[in-house]
Enzyme design. Structure first.
Site, PDB file in Angstrom:
ATOM      1  N   HIS A  21      35.975   3.062 -29.942  1.00 28.16           N
ATOM      2  CA  HIS A  21      35.892   2.502 -28.593  1.00 28.16           C
ATOM      3  C   HIS A  21      36.617   1.169 -28.499  1.00 28.16           C
ATOM      4  O   HIS A  21      37.533   1.003 -27.706  1.00 28.16           O
ATOM      5  CB  HIS A  21      34.426   2.331 -28.170  1.00 28.16           C
ATOM      6  CG  HIS A  21      34.259   1.937 -26.742  1.00 28.16           C
ATOM      7  ND1 HIS A  21      34.538   0.658 -26.276  1.00 28.16           N
ATOM      8  CD2 HIS A  21      33.848   2.640 -25.653  1.00 28.16           C
ATOM      9  CE1 HIS A  21      34.317   0.606 -24.982  1.00 28.16           C
ATOM     10  NE2 HIS A  21      33.887   1.791 -24.574  1.00 28.16           N
ATOM     11  N   HIS A  46      25.651   7.877 -25.810  1.00 26.54           N
ATOM     12  CA  HIS A  46      26.884   7.146 -25.523  1.00 26.54           C
ATOM     13  C   HIS A  46      27.530   6.586 -26.790  1.00 26.54           C
ATOM     14  O   HIS A  46      26.868   6.088 -27.673  1.00 26.54           O
ATOM     15  CB  HIS A  46      26.569   5.994 -24.561  1.00 26.54           C
ATOM     16  CG  HIS A  46      27.749   5.154 -24.205  1.00 26.54           C
ATOM     17  ND1 HIS A  46      27.776   3.795 -24.403  1.00 26.54           N
ATOM     18  CD2 HIS A  46      28.962   5.484 -23.673  1.00 26.54           C
ATOM     19  CE1 HIS A  46      28.938   3.311 -23.988  1.00 26.54           C
ATOM     20  NE2 HIS A  46      29.674   4.316 -23.554  1.00 26.54           N
TER      21      HIS A  46
END
Length: 276
Positions: A41, A5
């Site tokens: 992100h 991730h």
């Protein structure tokens, strides 16, 4: 698939593969006109993770291509699947189609290098909202007149990550030009800071296994607790997105799972629905 991730720095590619991942998720940030700009992100993200790691998009895609091109000194055979988490909420929706075209060009020329032999990993385009479907439509239509349409048809899949209605997801995928079971992943999940039930995952698995379903594969994110991983595997998911690939690798070795599951290799097609 063990899906590392938030892999947004070049050095994290090898880091997550060394920990046991065979797939990575990369966050793609866009400028205000919808052009891919950085891997990034941002805050908030997962617990015990740095949210702001970043690379220029061209540098990261170059490194990703090298890591997935046989014969390249940096080739890693373990890396078979890349999920692009497309942060398409930061620009005007009227730019969605042009953004999809721009990302298609990036993949064609910077990842595939205009060749059948470079960048062999399968790709999942993951959009945060159903109403961003024109991104997928544009990406696909870019290849309608391209000599690389075969790569689109062989290596690219689709996902919506916003945990929206799955019946509507099917309708929207069709509007984007994606047929039922045409490389469709269905993700479900939430940040690892919060526990989430498997109800929606089980519903997705039921659709996947139905004779009239539209889903090929189901992924659960983002988990790393041993108990959560066991529960997800017992729910028959195809992929687990995680910050700790070693945990999933360890669970797969347990007596309850070692004869039921194995780590996917490049020979395993991520668009085929597995039947026991």
């Amino acid at each position: 698939w063990i899906m590392g991730h938030m892999v947004n720095k070049i050095e994290q590619i090898n880091e997550f593969l060394d920990l046991g991942a065979n797939s990575i998720e990369v966050d793609i940030a866009f400028d205000e006109l919808g052009y891919p700009e950085y891997t990034y992100h941002g805050v908030p993200c997962d617990c015990k993770r740095y949210c702001t790691k970043s690379e220029k998009i061209d540098d990261f895609i170059e490194a990703l291509s090298a890591a997935t091109t046989p014969g390249n000194p940096k080739f890693r055979k373990e890396l078979t699947l890349v999920v692009f988490d497309l942060k398409t909420g930061g620009f005007d929706a009227s730019r969605m189609y042009k953004s999809g075209k721009a990302f298609a060009e990036l993949i064609q020329f910077s990842y595939w290098k205009g060749s059948d032999d470079a960048g062999r990993a399968y790709i999942v385009l993951s959009l945060p909202k159903l109403d961003h479907y024109e991104f997928i439509k544009a990406f696909r239509e870019h290849f309608d007149t391209s000599t690389f349409k075969n790569l689109l048809e062989e290596r690219v899949g689709y996902d919506f990550s916003g945990n929206e209605d799955m019946g509507l997801t099917r309708v929207v995928l069709n509007k984007a030009g994606v047929n039922d079971r045409e490389h469709v992943w269905q993700g479900d999940g939430i940040t690892n800071c919060i526990l989430r039930s498997l109800d929606r995952v089980k519903a997705a698995v039921a659709i996947r296994d139905s004779a009239t379903g539209y889903i090929n594969k189901v992924c659960f994110w983002t988990i790393q607790a041993y108990s959560s991983v066991r529960d997800a595997l017992n729910a028959e998911v195809d992929g687990i997105m995680t910050n700790e690939p070693g945990v999933i690798a360890n669970v797969l070795k347990e007596d309850a799972f070692k004869d039921r599951f194995r780590l996917a290799t490049y020979r395993d097609n991520p668009w085929e629905t597995f039947k026991r």
